[in-house]
Write a protein that holds these residues in place. Structure first.
Motif, PDB file in Angstrom:
ATOM      1  N   ASN A 187      57.438  36.338  65.644  1.00 58.87           N
ATOM      2  CA  ASN A 187      57.620  36.497  64.208  1.00 58.87           C
ATOM      3  C   ASN A 187      56.856  37.714  63.714  1.00 58.87           C
ATOM      4  OD1 ASN A 187      58.364  35.865  61.499  1.00 58.87           O
ATOM      5  ND2 ASN A 187      56.305  35.080  61.192  1.00 58.87           N
ATOM      6  N   TYR A 188      57.589  38.633  63.075  1.00 56.94           N
ATOM      7  CA  TYR A 188      56.988  39.836  62.510  1.00 56.94           C
ATOM      8  C   TYR A 188      56.858  39.636  61.004  1.00 56.94           C
ATOM      9  CZ  TYR A 188      56.770  44.602  60.655  1.00 56.94           C
ATOM     10  OH  TYR A 188      56.424  45.732  59.963  1.00 56.94           O
ATOM     11  N   LEU A 189      55.642  39.752  60.498  1.00 59.62           N
ATOM     12  CA  LEU A 189      55.405  39.561  59.067  1.00 59.62           C
ATOM     13  C   LEU A 189      55.748  40.850  58.323  1.00 59.62           C
ATOM     14  CD1 LEU A 189      52.138  37.443  59.046  1.00 59.62           C
ATOM     15  CD2 LEU A 189      54.401  36.760  58.267  1.00 59.62           C
ATOM     16  N   ALA A 190      57.018  41.122  58.212  1.00 66.75           N
ATOM     17  CA  ALA A 190      57.473  42.328  57.527  1.00 66.75           C
ATOM     18  C   ALA A 190      57.139  42.240  56.042  1.00 66.75           C
ATOM     19  CB  ALA A 190      58.981  42.481  57.710  1.00 66.75           C
ATOM     20  N   PRO A 191      56.747  43.347  55.427  1.00 62.09           N
ATOM     21  CA  PRO A 191      56.525  43.334  53.979  1.00 62.09           C
ATOM     22  C   PRO A 191      57.802  42.938  53.240  1.00 62.09           C
ATOM     23  CG  PRO A 191      55.594  45.309  54.970  1.00 62.09           C
ATOM     24  CD  PRO A 191      56.414  44.652  56.037  1.00 62.09           C
ATOM     25  N   LEU A 192      57.657  42.099  52.233  1.00 62.46           N
ATOM     26  CA  LEU A 192      58.775  41.597  51.441  1.00 62.46           C
ATOM     27  C   LEU A 192      58.597  41.979  49.979  1.00 62.46           C
ATOM     28  CD1 LEU A 192      58.973  37.937  52.836  1.00 62.46           C
ATOM     29  CD2 LEU A 192      60.133  39.980  53.731  1.00 62.46           C
ATOM     30  N   TYR A 193      59.727  42.157  49.300  1.00 62.74           N
ATOM     31  CA  TYR A 193      59.681  42.445  47.865  1.00 62.74           C
ATOM     32  C   TYR A 193      60.707  41.587  47.148  1.00 62.74           C
ATOM     33  CZ  TYR A 193      60.560  44.760  43.403  1.00 62.74           C
ATOM     34  OH  TYR A 193      60.749  45.021  42.068  1.00 62.74           O
ATOM     35  N   HIS A 194      60.289  40.968  46.049  1.00 62.39           N
ATOM     36  CA  HIS A 194      61.198  40.319  45.099  1.00 62.39           C
ATOM     37  C   HIS A 194      60.797  40.776  43.702  1.00 62.39           C
ATOM     38  CE1 HIS A 194      59.954  37.375  48.262  1.00 62.39           C
ATOM     39  NE2 HIS A 194      61.248  37.204  48.410  1.00 62.39           N
ATOM     40  N   GLY A 475      65.822  33.611  59.400  1.00 64.62           N
ATOM     41  CA  GLY A 475      65.919  34.737  58.490  1.00 64.62           C
ATOM     42  C   GLY A 475      66.694  35.905  59.037  1.00 64.62           C
ATOM     43  N   LEU A 476      65.991  36.929  59.565  1.00 66.88           N
ATOM     44  CA  LEU A 476      66.604  38.206  59.895  1.00 66.88           C
ATOM     45  C   LEU A 476      66.255  38.615  61.318  1.00 66.88           C
ATOM     46  CD1 LEU A 476      68.317  40.420  58.483  1.00 66.88           C
ATOM     47  CD2 LEU A 476      66.170  41.555  57.895  1.00 66.88           C
ATOM     48  N   GLN A 477      67.284  38.985  62.087  1.00 62.35           N
ATOM     49  CA  GLN A 477      67.092  39.465  63.461  1.00 62.35           C
ATOM     50  C   GLN A 477      67.618  40.890  63.570  1.00 62.35           C
ATOM     51  OE1 GLN A 477      68.346  36.943  66.799  1.00 62.35           O
ATOM     52  NE2 GLN A 477      69.210  38.727  67.837  1.00 62.35           N
ATOM     53  N   GLY A 478      66.775  41.791  64.111  1.00 65.02           N
ATOM     54  CA  GLY A 478      67.179  43.158  64.377  1.00 65.02           C
ATOM     55  C   GLY A 478      67.241  43.400  65.869  1.00 65.02           C
ATOM     56  N   THR A 479      68.429  43.778  66.365  1.00 63.33           N
ATOM     57  CA  THR A 479      68.647  43.964  67.796  1.00 63.33           C
ATOM     58  C   THR A 479      69.029  45.419  68.061  1.00 63.33           C
ATOM     59  OG1 THR A 479      69.400  41.676  68.017  1.00 63.33           O
ATOM     60  CG2 THR A 479      69.986  43.197  69.796  1.00 63.33           C
ATOM     61  N   PRO A 480      68.397  46.079  69.038  1.00 62.07           N
ATOM     62  CA  PRO A 480      68.692  47.496  69.290  1.00 62.07           C
ATOM     63  C   PRO A 480      70.156  47.722  69.649  1.00 62.07           C
ATOM     64  CG  PRO A 480      66.707  46.801  70.469  1.00 62.07           C
ATOM     65  CD  PRO A 480      67.354  45.557  69.940  1.00 62.07           C
ATOM     66  N   ILE A 486      67.161  37.648  71.597  1.00 64.79           N
ATOM     67  CA  ILE A 486      65.841  37.626  70.980  1.00 64.79           C
ATOM     68  C   ILE A 486      64.775  38.269  71.863  1.00 64.79           C
ATOM     69  CG2 ILE A 486      66.368  35.615  69.557  1.00 64.79           C
ATOM     70  CD1 ILE A 486      64.796  33.915  71.587  1.00 64.79           C
ATOM     71  N   ALA A 487      64.990  38.327  73.169  1.00 64.24           N
ATOM     72  CA  ALA A 487      63.970  38.875  74.063  1.00 64.24           C
ATOM     73  C   ALA A 487      63.681  40.347  73.773  1.00 64.24           C
ATOM     74  CB  ALA A 487      64.394  38.701  75.518  1.00 64.24           C
ATOM     75  N   THR A 488      64.639  41.042  73.174  1.00 61.09           N
ATOM     76  CA  THR A 488      64.446  42.462  72.868  1.00 61.09           C
ATOM     77  C   THR A 488      64.522  42.742  71.369  1.00 61.09           C
ATOM     78  OG1 THR A 488      66.814  42.861  73.188  1.00 61.09           O
ATOM     79  CG2 THR A 488      65.363  43.195  75.092  1.00 61.09           C
ATOM     80  N   SER A 489      64.529  41.694  70.534  1.00 60.00           N
ATOM     81  CA  SER A 489      64.810  41.845  69.118  1.00 60.00           C
ATOM     82  C   SER A 489      63.582  41.631  68.241  1.00 60.00           C
ATOM     83  CB  SER A 489      65.901  40.849  68.692  1.00 60.00           C
ATOM     84  OG  SER A 489      67.111  41.097  69.367  1.00 60.00           O
ATOM     85  N   THR A 490      63.642  42.186  67.041  1.00 58.34           N
ATOM     86  CA  THR A 490      62.652  41.929  66.005  1.00 58.34           C
ATOM     87  C   THR A 490      63.088  40.696  65.222  1.00 58.34           C
ATOM     88  OG1 THR A 490      62.080  44.260  65.785  1.00 58.34           O
ATOM     89  CG2 THR A 490      61.574  42.846  63.912  1.00 58.34           C
ATOM     90  N   LEU A 491      62.186  39.733  65.076  1.00 55.12           N
ATOM     91  CA  LEU A 491      62.473  38.490  64.365  1.00 55.12           C
ATOM     92  C   LEU A 491      61.609  38.424  63.115  1.00 55.12           C
ATOM     93  CD1 LEU A 491      62.452  36.003  67.404  1.00 55.12           C
ATOM     94  CD2 LEU A 491      64.311  37.496  66.618  1.00 55.12           C
ATOM     95  N   ILE A 492      62.235  38.155  61.959  1.00 57.62           N
ATOM     96  CA  ILE A 492      61.518  38.141  60.692  1.00 57.62           C
ATOM     97  C   ILE A 492      61.819  36.846  59.953  1.00 57.62           C
ATOM     98  CG2 ILE A 492      61.168  39.306  58.480  1.00 57.62           C
ATOM     99  CD1 ILE A 492      62.117  41.897  59.808  1.00 57.62           C
ATOM    100  N   ASP A 493      60.810  36.018  59.763  1.00 55.40           N
ATOM    101  CA  ASP A 493      60.956  34.831  58.934  1.00 55.40           C
ATOM    102  C   ASP A 493      60.836  35.260  57.476  1.00 55.40           C
ATOM    103  OD1 ASP A 493      60.741  31.586  59.217  1.00 55.40           O
ATOM    104  OD2 ASP A 493      59.758  32.335  57.397  1.00 55.40           O
ATOM    105  N   LEU A 494      61.857  34.954  56.676  1.00 53.94           N
ATOM    106  CA  LEU A 494      61.948  35.556  55.354  1.00 53.94           C
ATOM    107  C   LEU A 494      61.236  34.780  54.257  1.00 53.94           C
ATOM    108  CD1 LEU A 494      65.542  37.069  55.309  1.00 53.94           C
ATOM    109  CD2 LEU A 494      63.361  38.232  55.551  1.00 53.94           C
TER     110      LEU A 494
END
Length: 524
Positions: A187-194, A475-480, A486-494
């Motif tokens: 889980n990557y704690l990406a900055p969030l904005y609302h 939430g959000l998965q970013g895959t190259p 998921i083994a190579t992806s960025t995972l973000i709990d929103l």
């Protein structure tokens, strides 16, 4: 921008290791709220996973490194009508090329299947080069001080059902996806904005999202999560003030809309209407330019005059468009044919396309063409509807399914993201090359977009991205680019809370591009 360092080869997955229920459960709405603290990039949490229907209990919340800002319309029965134009689909020429005169006059900006045609349209409408080929619109420039850290960075914009109790019941989240890739499969704690106003009370239940070339955001009322209070309304979020206004009110007494898409050539917005089965074309004042009815292959100029509409009922399955995406002179759209409790033994869910009469964006029904049927997953008897379509800069297409068990009831783990490649005039099925979630490749929530950079990522909404190993990430998965799981992806709990399940609450995603990217022309 999060970038891959190498193309990733899709790993093998054992598809028989989990039961169809996949283990996660619950309604997906939690009452926990996120808190802000330091700059920790990954988190861990301890919880017990079960294979049965037990719902986990939230005990702690993850911390965020973001800069979060806490922060009635009528059904719109038509008052004016225009004549309906009927075109015999049997006269359609599937090999029409760009630059050929259409039967109704003007030029069709078509892909040009058999010929090597330059389809670049410089100087038309509000287009930047990448927008011509389907990229999301311009970048928001909100003046809210809390948005300052997000300006001119790569972001993703996600629609969703509420995470938390008021005043944090947001329906829209902006995610900072810039910077070097964080450790994958954590889980990557990406900055969030609302913005403080982006609550369900102000936006309603929304799924579809698009941006115009100036970065204004448009969201459509949705029944993907259940009934919605403003089914007839398209909302606009100003790119500078972030203020919400009613952009358009269309004929709809309950079923609401599927998705919507801004076309930069015609400078109009297309939106699919679940009630009357039409795709509406709107100008930037929110007025109806034209409508296209998939079932009858007819168009109207201005509002339609359908007897008995709006009647509060969903358009019949097989005549109900959902995803809409303009690409190089054609409008691609999906048709919702079946779902879990309404199987069709003769048809699966479909993707169609249709060309425009000219650069005004009015649809030419004679060019309607079914591109492909969407296969089933998990050996199921029915396929799931496509709720979003995205075109990459190399010409391939990604379609995201959403698990629907009724017209207005969603579930999970029966949908995926499929990839198609355009070869010799046809879209060729490449399979599930982008695998969403930990619970096999069937956890897509129905949103997909990509960053349009040469070494960018594909971004998808999903359930159970991490399922108690050790976190609970939804939430959000970013895959190259190149595919993978998921083994190579960025995972973000929103919601930055990783001990409870948020099943079925996420919707669409758009990735606007600051500046522009250099697109590769679509395949010929």
């Amino acid at each position: 921008m999060l970038r891959s360092r190498d193309l990733v080869v899709l790993s093998s997955f054992v598809l028989s290791s989990l039961a169809a229920g996949c283990g996660d459960s619950g309604s997906g709405v939690t009452a926990a709220s996120a808190t802000d603290s330091g700059a920790t990039a990954t988190t861990t949490a301890t919880a017990t996973a079960t294979d049965g229907p037990t719902t986990s209990t939230s005990t702690t919340a993850s911390t965020s490194n973001g800069s979060n800002s806490n922060s009635d319309s009528s059904s719109g029965s038509p008052t004016t009508t225009s004549p309906t134009t009927t075109v015999d689909p049997s006269t359609s020429d599937p090999e029409t090329t760009m630059g050929v005169e259409s039967s109704t006059g003007g030029i069709k900006f078509d892909l040009g299947h058999p010929m090597d045609v330059d389809v670049q349209m410089p100087g038309k409408g509000s287009c930047r080069p990448s927008e011509t080929y389907g990229a999301a619109g311009g970048f928001p420039k909100f003046q809210d001080p809390a948005f300052a850290p997000f300006l001119d960075k790569a972001i993703a914009i996600v629609t969703h059902q509420i995470h938390n109790a008021p005043p944090n019941d947001f329906a829209l989240t902006i995610v900072d996806i810039s910077g070097d890739p964080p450790p994958p499969n954590m889980n990557y704690l990406a900055p969030l904005y609302h913005h403080a106003s982006w609550t369900t009370n102000n936006l309603g239940r929304i799924f579809g999202i698009t941006l115009d070339s100036d970065g204004n955001i448009y969201v459509a009322a949705s029944t993907a999560y259940g009934a919605t209070q403003w089914p007839a309304v398209i909302k606009r979020i100003d790119s500078v003030t972030a203020a919400i206004t009613d952009f358009a009110t269309l004929p709809n007494n309950g079923p609401a809309f599927g998705n919507l898409n801004y076309d930069c050539v015609s400078e109009t917005i297309y939106v699919s209407n679940f009630e009357d089965g039409r795709i509406y074309q709107l100008d930037m004042a929110g007025q109806v330019v034209s409508t296209y009815h998939h079932g009858t292959k007819t168009i109207t100029m201005g509002l339609p005059n359908d007897p008995g509409e709006p009647n509060g009922a969903f358009a019949p399955l097989g005549e109900r468009p959902w995803a809409v995406q303009s690409n190089a002179g054609r409008l691609y759209y999906s048709v919702w044919v079946e779902h879990q409790q309404a199987s069709n033994p003769n048809r699966e869910n479909e993707v169609w396309s249709v060309a425009y009469v000219d650069d005004t964006g009015v649809i030419d029904p004679a060019t309607a063409k079914m591109e492909f049927s969407v296969p089933t997953v998990q050996g199921g008897l029915d396929s799931m509807p496509v709720s979003d379509i995205s075109f990459a800069q190399t010409g391939w297409m990604l379609v995201a399914q959403r698990t629907m068990i009724q017209d207005n009831q969603t579930s999970a783990h029966q949908s995926t993201t499929f990839e198609y490649d355009y070869q010799n005039g046809n879209w060729v099925f490449l399979g599930t090359t982008y695998v969403v979630g930990e619970l096999l490749p069937y956890s897509a929530c129905g949103g997909v977009d990509h960053s349009f950079w040469e070494d960018g990522y594909v971004w998808m909404t999903g359930d159970a991205l991490d399922f108690y190993t050790p976190d609970v990430v939804y939430g959000l998965q970013g895959t190259p680019y190149g595919g993978g799981g998921i083994a190579t992806s960025t995972l973000i709990d929103l919601d930055h809370e990783v001990v409870s399940q948020d099943k079925g609450i996420y919707g669409d995603v758009e990735v606007p591009i600051p500046g522009d990217a250099t697109p590769v022309p679509p395949p010929m």
